[in-house]
Design an enzyme around this catalytic site. Sequence first.
Site, mmCIF file in Angstrom:
data_model
loop_
_atom_site.group_PDB
_atom_site.id
_atom_site.type_symbol
_atom_site.label_atom_id
_atom_site.label_comp_id
_atom_site.label_asym_id
_atom_site.label_seq_id
_atom_site.Cartn_x
_atom_site.Cartn_y
_atom_site.Cartn_z
ATOM 1 N N GLU A 198 -72.800 19.121 42.714
ATOM 2 C CA GLU A 198 -71.779 18.298 42.043
ATOM 3 C C GLU A 198 -72.442 16.967 41.765
ATOM 4 O O GLU A 198 -72.616 16.149 42.667
ATOM 5 C CB GLU A 198 -70.539 18.169 42.935
ATOM 6 C CG GLU A 198 -69.339 17.604 42.210
ATOM 7 C CD GLU A 198 -69.250 16.094 42.304
ATOM 8 O OE1 GLU A 198 -69.681 15.423 41.332
ATOM 9 O OE2 GLU A 198 -68.778 15.598 43.319
ATOM 10 N N CYS B 12 -67.385 9.537 40.842
ATOM 11 C CA CYS B 12 -68.247 10.352 39.978
ATOM 12 C C CYS B 12 -67.538 10.809 38.715
ATOM 13 O O CYS B 12 -68.196 11.088 37.705
ATOM 14 C CB CYS B 12 -68.793 11.547 40.752
ATOM 15 S SG CYS B 12 -67.527 12.641 41.428
#
Length: 482
Positions: free
Chosen positions: A233, A267
């Site tokens: 990720e 993020c």
Amino acid sequence: MPRNAAAALRRYTARMPAHSDTPIEELPPTLGRLRDAWRARKPDRTQRGDDLARLRAALRSRLDEMAAAIAADFGHRSVHESLVADGLTVLSEIDHLRANLRRWAKPRRVGAGWRLWPARAEVRMEPVGVVGVISPWNYPVNLALIPLATAIAAGNHVYLKPSELTPRTAEFLRALLAEVFPPGRVAVALGGSDTGAAFAALPFDHLVFTGSTAVGRKVMAAAAANLTPLTLELGGKSPAIVCADFPLEQAAARLATGKWFNGGQTCIAPDYVLVDAARRDALVEALRREVRARYAGDGAASDYTRIINSAHAARLQGYLDDAARRGLTTVALAELDGDRLLAPTVVLDPPDDAALMQEEIFGPILPVLGYATLDEAIAFVAARDRPLALYPFSRDRRCVERILDGVLAGGVTVNDTLLHFGANALPFGGIGASGMGAYHGRAGFDAMSKALPILWQRRLAASDLLKPPYARIDRIVRWLVR
């Protein structure tokens, strides 16, 4: 800051545990102990459910301590943001895992096909062994415990490496997990980049990494030597596209939440905004009103999260310095003063080669760019690396579908930001430079399991005839391949 949270911060700071790194030479034997314990007794479904229940109860009882540890690492972080982003998300995910564990773990019958009659077939979801988790600093509990809980639900043991940039939270996690799990089921390694590199090179049965694209490449290279399956990720420049029909005040409110939650250190925060050029300045003014309403008075002191450390603060200031050298219009949306306290800031129409358009910003700076047509905006995004998140804003379904058709991203929230992360049933992950694989809910359970295919043959079967001389069964073979 609420009184109970402030008291927790004082108590936690007063008895802050001493940070001690894990010697690198201890990493392989610890992995060996985890694997030996797993092989000796693989957790059954009852054990997994009990583990998840104990983890939930332990975290729930220590939410104030968790928020205090995170605040101590950040210098200041909103208690409420910690409760939502690192508390609620984990508790909700554990609830989802527990509610669905029986169904996901149950073997499922599949058709063997008439050519294999009378055999029958099934698929069993088997745990893979020991899962490694390398978690980042920005949501240090969420991004450690969600993959850990998922691995536990799938029947694995876990070795966790938290970020060295949040040492108090890492110690909190180590103490929490030591209370919940025996040492042969979950272990925690503490240390810096050298420890992280050695950790990534261990022969895990699966490895989950959350962090930057640059470090993700190194993790993938280290894992390749062991052919370790990966869930990466990563980051990237997640765009928001505001279509001409969408109300600016609502867009500004939702963009402000997505961008300045956790001081922009998310993020999947909107990394830049594309808006129809005629309304660019109006959007900036709407963002200014949102920021002033949210962080007026003592709001900045209690609700605005600091930049994690001086190195990241300097990196962000470098983006603004580069913009100033280029003569770009930079708008500070509030007047804030304090250590590592960078005000929400907008930069107008930066060119492609500006520093803040070359790298993921990961802070409270928001480029706002005007576009002439929606097709131009879609082409702008599609010409870049595939982002981790995409945020289309439009009341017109056809406009949204045009954007979704033109841009492939890791995940999408339409007419809002961030929220797809919190939908437990949606897989979360990137594509290309923003990551590979996915977790959350069933996607994570499946990723950390082996879908074991099993064919059960009967006492008498046509396959008994499949042997030379084949002339005897020529007609049967030709019939099967007709």
